[in-house]
Design an enzyme around this catalytic site. Structure first.
Site, PDB file in Angstrom:
ATOM      1  N   CYS A 185      25.914  40.737  44.804  1.00  0.00           N
ATOM      2  CA  CYS A 185      25.706  42.058  45.414  1.00  0.00           C
ATOM      3  C   CYS A 185      24.256  42.228  45.835  1.00  0.00           C
ATOM      4  O   CYS A 185      23.866  43.297  46.287  1.00  0.00           O
ATOM      5  CB  CYS A 185      26.014  43.182  44.444  1.00  0.00           C
ATOM      6  SG  CYS A 185      27.615  43.128  43.735  1.00  0.00           S
ATOM      7  N   ILE A 186      23.435  41.235  45.592  1.00  0.00           N
ATOM      8  CA  ILE A 186      22.008  41.417  45.923  1.00  0.00           C
ATOM      9  C   ILE A 186      21.475  40.287  46.802  1.00  0.00           C
ATOM     10  O   ILE A 186      22.064  39.252  46.894  1.00  0.00           O
ATOM     11  CB  ILE A 186      21.113  41.524  44.662  1.00  0.00           C
ATOM     12  CG1 ILE A 186      21.539  40.489  43.630  1.00  0.00           C
ATOM     13  CG2 ILE A 186      21.139  42.924  44.107  1.00  0.00           C
ATOM     14  CD1 ILE A 186      20.529  40.171  42.647  1.00  0.00           C
TER      15      ILE A 186
END
Lengths: 103, 160
Positions: free
Chosen positions: A102-103
């Site tokens: 997610c990053i």
């Protein structure tokens, strides 16, 4: 799992269109997928693809942060080279699995 | 029937808190949007401004009091050093997951195209000037300005 034809070669893809066997990949296949994504590949694009494939072979999970520290591109360049979801698009062109980070 | 083919075009996040968990939640949502090709903007208001103040952003804490999720009894949570220990533990976990520290995260967000705005009213309230805030800030806005930026289909607003 479906078979798709890119650059005249039949390759195995999952339902989301990501290749499942990196050894079926070559530059023509990558170019054809890029065309589907609306991206015209240049030298810098291929450098990024090389880097992504190398990370994948070494089983390193990819994140935007790692790309920024790769020395290959800055994060800003990465977003310019592969607009609208760079990590997903670049991974698809590189023939590697969809990133899960997610990053 | 709702038209479920409408895509999310823009995420407008309002960050009003300075606790580490809230700040990270906001940044991860903003960054996650950019990674999906969705526009994102953050409006820093009230205590959220701490996370873009140059001299404060590296010193944010998790709350050990009034935070049932920490599973620390309230009386113990208030003891000296408790917050520092809990914060250190959380920061270690975060680093292991390759999530950047706040300062670096702001640089990543800015480079990724996330717009970073400070709330004018909250700045006046805390006697802050633009020079106190990070270089990557895109500007100071009123609530009205911020809403105006969210006009059009496919915009979602989240308050943290």
């Amino acid at each position: 799992m479906t078979e798709r034809i890119y650059g005249g070669i039949c390759v195995m893809c999952n339902d989301q269109g990501y290749m499942t066997q990196l050894d079926q990949w070559n530059k023509e296949v990558g170019s054809a997928i890029a065309q589907e994504e609306g991206i015209e590949m240049g030298d810098k694009h291929w450098q990024v693809i090389d880097y992504l494939q190398e990370q994948c072979r070494n089983e390193v999970p990819l994140t935007i942060r790692k790309i920024g520290k790769s020395g290959v591109v800055t994060i800003k360049e990465f977003y310019t080279l592969f607009p609208n979801g760079p990590l997903k698009k670049a991974s698809r062109i590189a023939g590697i699995p969809k990133p899960v980070s997610c990053i | 029937m709702e038209n479920n083919t409408k895509k999310i075009r823009k995420m407008m996040l309002i960050l009003s808190k300075a606790t580490l968990d809230n700040v990270y939640a906001c940044f991860i949502l903003a960054n996650g949007a950019r990674m999906e090709g969705i526009e994102s903007e953050i409006f820093f208001t009230f205590f959220g401004l701490e996370s873009i103040q140059k001299d404060k952003l590296d010193h944010l804490h998790v709350a050990t009091v009034g935070n049932p999720g920490m599973h620390i009894p309230t009386m113990l949570g208030g003891l000296p050093g408790m917050e520092a220990v809990a914060t250190k533990m959380m920061k270690n976990k975060i680093e292991k997951l390759d999530i950047p520290p706040i300062g670096e995260f702001l640089e990543i967000l800015s480079a990724s195209g996330t717009k970073l705005w400070a709330c004018k009213l909250a700045m006046d309230m805390f006697d802050l000037e633009e020079k106190d805030l990070i270089e990557d800030l895109d500007g100071v806005l009123t609530v009205g300005d911020f809403y105006e930026r969210g006009q059009g289909d496919g915009t979602h607003v989240i308050f943290i």
